[in-house]
Design a protein around this motif. Structure first.
Motif: not given
Ligand code: 5GP
Ligand code: MN
Length: 348
Positions: A84-104
């Motif tokens: 429940l907390q994740v979607e609003p946090l992702v929505h409000a984020a300025d940056w999304i760091f994707c670590l240790d994977f490069s296939g979505i």
């Protein structure tokens, strides 16, 4: 996109990060020590830079990694309360760091949430064949671990002084496990140089090793015994160690997140084995792990036949078309195609 193009873009990022900005750090499903170690080290770094940071993972953090500083605040997308907390946090984020994977897709059910977020994505990773979903890339397949890349990036940005013991413990964890405790061919001189700096900083490497590897439950050790005694087979013609684990096995031994980690490596301890495959029956299909010795590559095999990929000598995949028995049949069908390649491995 060439790797050199990836490299140029990250240098501009440092000047864009500013105190008060919101950042999400995420990593792959079934997060291992490199995934959690790199995410938490980067978390501490960004917090020191004044950002508001949340680490979100697609599935649970295993018990032997939960001691890492900051692990207690990680949000697990499989936990309904966290979700429940994740979607609003992702929505409000300025940056999304994707670590240790490069296939979505390696984010599993979290992937659409991240994919459709408006914030720029920064991929920091060492896997082969990165997909084009990020805005910035710090991507080097030569790196043995993402933790090594986090160390390098912080150093490149002139912030090495910000690396403290807590961050060092996280970084050492991923470097140690992704190099197989410094025995895989990816263990370069640079790996040892980074580790030397972490030791000088005061990281207790023996303690980290014990926390990660010597923290099994009795169920986990008995489970391992069961797999080695009853679920391991050697196919000498193909120099292949083959293991399988059923749903029933997982239930019988009360298997927890991370309990199957590393099991596939035991196959390579057999004299003459060139590769090892582990098949695990999960509720959503069969999960496969592949390991091999140089120069035999398993990533192409995993990609071609089992919807996966990964590193040359350590890959993963899945079989969604049926039972363990059917996965085994599919394997048996394609093995002869690899006979000559396997036989080329010298010094058996
Ligand atoms: P494991 O056997 O530990 O699950 O995976 C070994 C390595 O294979 C991982 O570090 C990752 O690089 C890669 N890998 C695992 N599963 C997948 C997958 O489904 N797709 C791809 N491309 N790589 C995978
Ligand atoms: Mn890694």
């Amino acid at each position: 996109m060439a790797i050199s193009e990836f490299m140029s873009s990250i240098s501009t990022l440092k000047s864009l990060l500013a105190p008060g900005q919101k950042a999400i750090i995420t990593t792959h499903f079934n997060p291992d020590s490199d995934a959690i170690g790199s995410s938490l080290a980067w978390f501490h770094y960004l917090v020191k830079k004044g950002l508001e940071v949340t680490v979100v993972v697609p599935s649970a953090v295993s018990q032997n990694l939960s001691w890492m500083p900051g692990a207690e605040d990680i949000l697990n997308f499989e936990n309904p309360m966290h979700k429940l907390q994740v979607e609003p946090l992702v929505h409000a984020a300025d940056w999304i760091f994707c670590l240790d994977f490069s296939g979505i897709q390696r984010l599993h059910s979290l992937s659409p949430v991240i994919k459709h977020a408006r914030a720029p994505k920064i991929v920091i990773d060492h896997h082969l064949d990165p997909e084009d979903f990020g805005t910035y890339y710090y991507h080097r397949t030569i790196a043995a671990s993402t933790c090594e890349l986090i160390f390098d990036l912080i150093q490149e940005w002139g912030d090495e002084d910000l690396i403290d013991v807590a961050m060092g413990q996280c970084l050492y964890s991923g470097i140690m496990t992704d190099t197989g405790s410094f025995r895989h061919p990816n263990t370069t001189a640079h790996v040892h140089e980074v580790v030397a700096q972490l030791i000088r900083l005061g990281v207790n490497t023996n303690q980290v090793h014990r926390r990660i590897f010597d923290s099994a439950t009795i169920d986990r050790l008995k489970f391992l015994g069961h797999v080695l005694a009853n679920r391991l087979e050697y196919l000498p013609d193909y120099h292949l160690a083959l293991m399988w684990i059923s749903q029933e096995d997982l239930v019988q031994f009360n298997s927890q997140a991370g309990d199957t980690e590393g099991v596939v490596n035991y196959g390579l301890q057999l004299e003459g084995a060139v590769w090892s495959i582990l098949m695990i029956e999960r509720p959503d299909g069969i999960k496969l792990s592949f390991r091999s010795i140089e120069p035999f590559a398993v990533n192409g095999f995993a990609a071609r036949y089992f919807e996966g990929g990964g590193h040359k000598n350590a890959s993963g995949g899945r079989f969604s078309g049926g039972t363990l028995k059917q996965a085994r049949e599919k394997l048996q069908e394609v093995l002869p195609l690899y006979l000559s390649e396997i036989k080329q491995v010298k010094n058996l």
